[in-house]
Design a protein around this motif. Structure first.
Motif, PDB file in Angstrom:
ATOM      1  N   UNK A 156      -5.569  16.112   5.041  1.00  0.00           N
ATOM      2  CA  UNK A 156      -5.640  14.821   4.378  1.00  0.00           C
ATOM      3  C   UNK A 156      -4.713  14.669   3.196  1.00  0.00           C
ATOM      4  N   UNK A 157      -3.664  15.491   3.125  1.00  0.00           N
ATOM      5  CA  UNK A 157      -2.773  15.470   1.970  1.00  0.00           C
ATOM      6  C   UNK A 157      -1.635  14.464   2.094  1.00  0.00           C
ATOM      7  N   UNK A 158      -1.482  13.821   3.267  1.00  0.00           N
ATOM      8  CA  UNK A 158      -0.430  12.822   3.405  1.00  0.00           C
ATOM      9  C   UNK A 158      -0.073  12.528   4.842  1.00  0.00           C
ATOM     10  N   UNK A 159       0.878  11.630   4.996  1.00  0.00           N
ATOM     11  CA  UNK A 159       1.414  11.213   6.290  1.00  0.00           C
ATOM     12  C   UNK A 159       2.611  12.095   6.600  1.00  0.00           C
ATOM     13  N   UNK A 160       2.711  12.559   7.852  1.00  0.00           N
ATOM     14  CA  UNK A 160       3.821  13.412   8.259  1.00  0.00           C
ATOM     15  C   UNK A 160       4.418  12.867   9.549  1.00  0.00           C
ATOM     16  N   UNK A 161       5.697  13.065   9.740  1.00  0.00           N
ATOM     17  CA  UNK A 161       6.392  12.652  10.952  1.00  0.00           C
ATOM     18  C   UNK A 161       6.553  13.882  11.835  1.00  0.00           C
ATOM     19  N   UNK A 162       5.861  13.886  12.978  1.00  0.00           N
ATOM     20  CA  UNK A 162       5.876  15.048  13.874  1.00  0.00           C
ATOM     21  C   UNK A 162       6.103  14.606  15.310  1.00  0.00           C
ATOM     22  N   UNK A 163       6.566  15.537  16.140  1.00  0.00           N
ATOM     23  CA  UNK A 163       6.766  15.278  17.566  1.00  0.00           C
ATOM     24  C   UNK A 163       5.425  15.104  18.269  1.00  0.00           C
ATOM     25  N   UNK A 164       5.446  14.262  19.279  1.00  0.00           N
ATOM     26  CA  UNK A 164       4.236  14.008  20.070  1.00  0.00           C
ATOM     27  C   UNK A 164       3.675  15.302  20.639  1.00  0.00           C
ATOM     28  N   UNK A 190       0.847  -1.179   0.000  1.00  0.00           N
ATOM     29  CA  UNK A 190       0.000   0.000   0.000  1.00  0.00           C
ATOM     30  C   UNK A 190       0.891   1.240   0.000  1.00  0.00           C
ATOM     31  N   UNK A 191       0.553   2.208  -0.772  1.00  0.00           N
ATOM     32  CA  UNK A 191       1.335   3.430  -0.906  1.00  0.00           C
ATOM     33  C   UNK A 191       0.595   4.595  -0.251  1.00  0.00           C
ATOM     34  N   UNK A 192       1.344   5.437   0.435  1.00  0.00           N
ATOM     35  CA  UNK A 192       0.773   6.621   1.076  1.00  0.00           C
ATOM     36  C   UNK A 192       1.499   7.865   0.581  1.00  0.00           C
ATOM     37  N   UNK A 193       0.771   8.942   0.435  1.00  0.00           N
ATOM     38  CA  UNK A 193       1.404  10.231   0.181  1.00  0.00           C
ATOM     39  C   UNK A 193       2.130  10.632   1.459  1.00  0.00           C
ATOM     40  N   UNK A 194       3.323  11.178   1.337  1.00  0.00           N
ATOM     41  CA  UNK A 194       4.080  11.588   2.515  1.00  0.00           C
ATOM     42  C   UNK A 194       4.451  13.057   2.425  1.00  0.00           C
ATOM     43  N   UNK A 195       4.552  13.655   3.595  1.00  0.00           N
ATOM     44  CA  UNK A 195       4.908  15.065   3.745  1.00  0.00           C
ATOM     45  C   UNK A 195       6.200  15.106   4.557  1.00  0.00           C
ATOM     46  N   UNK A 196       7.204  15.776   4.053  1.00  0.00           N
ATOM     47  CA  UNK A 196       8.476  15.882   4.775  1.00  0.00           C
ATOM     48  C   UNK A 196       8.768  17.333   5.130  1.00  0.00           C
ATOM     49  N   UNK A 197       9.530  17.483   6.193  1.00  0.00           N
ATOM     50  CA  UNK A 197       9.933  18.809   6.661  1.00  0.00           C
ATOM     51  C   UNK A 197      11.442  18.924   6.447  1.00  0.00           C
ATOM     52  N   UNK A 198      11.835  19.856   5.608  1.00  0.00           N
ATOM     53  CA  UNK A 198      13.244  20.045   5.270  1.00  0.00           C
ATOM     54  C   UNK A 198      13.892  20.971   6.295  1.00  0.00           C
ATOM     55  N   UNK A 199      14.947  20.468   6.928  1.00  0.00           N
ATOM     56  CA  UNK A 199      15.721  21.261   7.879  1.00  0.00           C
ATOM     57  C   UNK A 199      17.197  21.079   7.565  1.00  0.00           C
ATOM     58  N   UNK A 200      17.859  22.163   7.288  1.00  0.00           N
ATOM     59  CA  UNK A 200      19.295  22.119   6.998  1.00  0.00           C
ATOM     60  C   UNK A 200      19.586  21.147   5.860  1.00  0.00           C
ATOM     61  N   UNK A 201      20.610  20.321   6.035  1.00  0.00           N
ATOM     62  CA  UNK A 201      20.986  19.368   4.988  1.00  0.00           C
ATOM     63  C   UNK A 201      20.588  17.938   5.352  1.00  0.00           C
ATOM     64  N   UNK A 202      19.611  17.786   6.244  1.00  0.00           N
ATOM     65  CA  UNK A 202      19.199  16.459   6.687  1.00  0.00           C
ATOM     66  C   UNK A 202      18.535  15.678   5.558  1.00  0.00           C
ATOM     67  N   UNK A 203      18.653  14.367   5.620  1.00  0.00           N
ATOM     68  CA  UNK A 203      17.978  13.486   4.678  1.00  0.00           C
ATOM     69  C   UNK A 203      16.558  13.268   5.206  1.00  0.00           C
ATOM     70  N   UNK A 204      15.659  14.133   4.817  1.00  0.00           N
ATOM     71  CA  UNK A 204      14.304  14.122   5.368  1.00  0.00           C
ATOM     72  C   UNK A 204      13.440  12.991   4.831  1.00  0.00           C
ATOM     73  N   UNK A 205      13.911  12.299   3.821  1.00  0.00           N
ATOM     74  CA  UNK A 205      13.104  11.227   3.248  1.00  0.00           C
ATOM     75  C   UNK A 205      13.453   9.848   3.810  1.00  0.00           C
ATOM     76  N   UNK A 206      14.393   9.784   4.757  1.00  0.00           N
ATOM     77  CA  UNK A 206      14.751   8.523   5.396  1.00  0.00           C
ATOM     78  C   UNK A 206      14.249   8.556   6.833  1.00  0.00           C
ATOM     79  N   UNK A 207      13.221   7.778   7.110  1.00  0.00           N
ATOM     80  CA  UNK A 207      12.604   7.748   8.437  1.00  0.00           C
ATOM     81  C   UNK A 207      13.093   6.513   9.184  1.00  0.00           C
ATOM     82  N   UNK A 208      13.766   6.737  10.317  1.00  0.00           N
ATOM     83  CA  UNK A 208      14.284   5.657  11.161  1.00  0.00           C
ATOM     84  C   UNK A 208      13.287   5.378  12.279  1.00  0.00           C
TER      85      UNK A 208
END
Length: 122
Positions: free
Chosen positions: A50-58, A1-19
């Motif tokens: 509803x535009x996608x999944x985002x990784x955010x702080x609790x 299953x594929x989901x649209x994802x939303x990333x937050x760009x900060x500095x030179x971080x690899x924002x598309x790799x979620x650990x």
């Protein structure tokens, strides 16, 4: 299953790799963001729309999850933590007042264990 994802760009971080991890098991996933912002509030608003999944702080989304506006994904997993950085003036401006403020922030943020959550609109 594929989901649209939303990333937050900060500095030179690899924002598309979620650990993420569960106990001693660590893993990572490479996402292909459909939207990218350098503003966390904008990214959170996009997820609420509803535009996608985002990784955010609790601390940033827990009230929205409680209100049913966002839903936490992968609840059994924890995502990597992000550092909190206090920028202070140079040596001349680093007064006792500034140092006391930094120490207060250090103590305040040391107590809670902030977790990152992958969330999407309910």
């Amino acid at each position: 299953m594929s989901h649209a994802t939303i990333c937050i760009r900060e500095n030179d971080e690899d924002v598309s790799l979620w650990h993420y991890r569960k106990g001693s098991t660590r893993s990572a996933i490479r996402v292909s963001p459909t939207m990218v912002s350098n503003d966390g509030e904008v990214a959170r608003t996009w997820a609420q729309a509803g535009l996608g999944v985002v990784l955010r702080s609790q601390w940033d989304v827990e009230h929205l999850v409680a209100q049913g506006k966002l839903v936490r994904l992968l609840a059994d997993w924890q995502f990597d933590r992000a550092d909190i950085v206090a920028l202070v003036p140079g040596r001349r401006g680093n007064t006792q007042r500034v140092q006391a403020c930094v120490e207060h922030l250090r103590a305040a943020f040391a107590k809670p264990v902030w977790q990152f959550n992958a969330v999407q609109k309910r």
